[in-house]
Write a protein that holds these residues in place. Structure first.
Motif, mmCIF file in Angstrom:
data_model
loop_
_atom_site.group_PDB
_atom_site.id
_atom_site.type_symbol
_atom_site.label_atom_id
_atom_site.label_comp_id
_atom_site.label_asym_id
_atom_site.label_seq_id
_atom_site.Cartn_x
_atom_site.Cartn_y
_atom_site.Cartn_z
ATOM 1 N N SER A 274 -11.770 -13.579 74.489
ATOM 2 C CA SER A 274 -11.640 -11.991 73.982
ATOM 3 C C SER A 274 -10.982 -12.210 72.873
ATOM 4 C CB SER A 274 -11.024 -11.487 75.148
ATOM 5 O OG SER A 274 -11.906 -11.018 76.264
ATOM 6 N N ALA A 275 -10.931 -13.395 72.062
ATOM 7 C CA ALA A 275 -10.313 -13.384 70.989
ATOM 8 C C ALA A 275 -11.241 -14.535 70.193
ATOM 9 C CB ALA A 275 -8.874 -13.703 70.864
ATOM 10 N N PHE A 276 -11.229 -14.521 68.786
ATOM 11 C CA PHE A 276 -12.066 -15.184 67.901
ATOM 12 C C PHE A 276 -11.518 -15.396 66.640
ATOM 13 C CE2 PHE A 276 -15.495 -16.153 64.931
ATOM 14 C CZ PHE A 276 -15.858 -17.583 65.251
ATOM 15 N N GLU A 277 -11.331 -16.508 66.038
ATOM 16 C CA GLU A 277 -10.983 -16.812 64.826
ATOM 17 C C GLU A 277 -11.978 -17.859 64.098
ATOM 18 O OE1 GLU A 277 -7.035 -18.089 64.448
ATOM 19 O OE2 GLU A 277 -6.307 -16.031 64.624
ATOM 20 N N VAL A 278 -12.315 -18.057 62.904
ATOM 21 C CA VAL A 278 -13.389 -19.016 62.379
ATOM 22 C C VAL A 278 -12.989 -20.351 62.858
ATOM 23 C CG1 VAL A 278 -14.714 -20.028 60.448
ATOM 24 C CG2 VAL A 278 -14.425 -17.386 60.709
ATOM 25 N N ASP A 279 -11.838 -20.828 62.869
ATOM 26 C CA ASP A 279 -11.244 -22.124 62.872
ATOM 27 C C ASP A 279 -11.556 -22.414 64.558
ATOM 28 O OD1 ASP A 279 -10.445 -24.639 61.926
ATOM 29 O OD2 ASP A 279 -8.399 -24.259 62.668
#
Length: 256
Positions: free
Chosen positions: A84-89
């Protein structure tokens, strides 16, 4: 030989949070763990091999299960770091963590909820294929009617879409498996397999647990637990034949 991918998204059980409910972390882990154990037992019974898209968060908290999954011949691919959470890294970090835990090279990715993902970023993170494309129209989710229905290669990466019917692009995904009549889902799956030479389906382990305690829409929990597991067993039996093989995605793409 036709290839069948009964893929699973092994993640934190967070779907109740989409509908305003709170789920504690232990329950998020337990529901997916217990559902995965049921599915693995069924796969052992019928010698089914498949690809499991796993979040790094889940893998960190269930190391022993991940190692058993690999030992039994299944492929581990990335489902991001958190569901439920996303960052490119997270693309790079999840792949590295999953390889560390599984001891297996991780080549595939599937974005949670099949949301868009940058193919150039996937390439930079070391992935060789993406299975986040559902080439159909789902109101409120996405419209991919302009995308190819079957596997295709881009300059950055290979795309393996979820299977949809040749006519009408009816999606053969987890909600269809629950809500279509079983005979129709089997019929449509066989038509796709014959037409395309492969069949790519996806499910979630938590679906095979008791969902009655959660305030979820009927279409999400209409069939669950052991009743759904029996439906999956019947699907395996319906698809079994000398011409068909249950396979991992990675091995299929390598041989293509």
């Amino acid at each position: 030989m036709n290839k069948i991918f009964l893929t699973f998204d092994l993640e934190e059980f967070d779907i109740p949070e989409e509908f305003g409910q709170t789920v504690d972390f232990q329950t998020k882990m337990r529901m997916s763990y217990e559902g995965m154990e049921k599915v693995l037992a069924l796969f052992r019974k019928y010698q089914v091999k498949t690809t499991i898209f796993c979040t790094a968060c889940y893998a960190e908290n269930n190391v022993e299960q991940i190692k058993r999954i690999v030992a039994e011949g299944h492929e581990i691919a990335s489902h991001g770091y958190y569901h439920s959470a996303f960052e490119v890294d997270d693309l790079r970090k999840s792949r590295e963590k999953l390889m560390e835990i599984s001891g297996q090279k991780v080549t595939g990715f599937r974005m949670p909820r099949l949301q868009p993902v940058s193919y150039s970023e996937l390439q930079k993170a070391g992935y060789q294929y993406d299975s986040s494309m559902n080439p159909t129209f789902l109101p409120g989710r996405y419209n991919h009617l302009d995308k190819p229905r079957t596997v295709y290669k881009l300059p950055e990466i290979t795309i393996l879409p979820t299977s949809v019917t040749p006519i009408g692009r009816i999606p053969l995904f987890w909600l269809g498996f629950k809500n279509y009549p079983a005979w129709y889902f089997q019929f449509a799956a066989k038509r796709c397999l014959k037409k395309d030479g492969y069949l790519s389906l996806y499910f979630h382990p938590w679906e095979f647990c008791d969902l009655s305690a959660y305030q979820l829409p009927t279409y999400v929990k209409r069939i669950d637990n052991d009743k759904l597991l029996k439906r999956l067993e019947n699907l395996i039996l319906a698809l079994q034949s000398p011409e068909n093989q249950f396979s991992t995605i990675d091995s299929f793409l390598i041989s293509s």
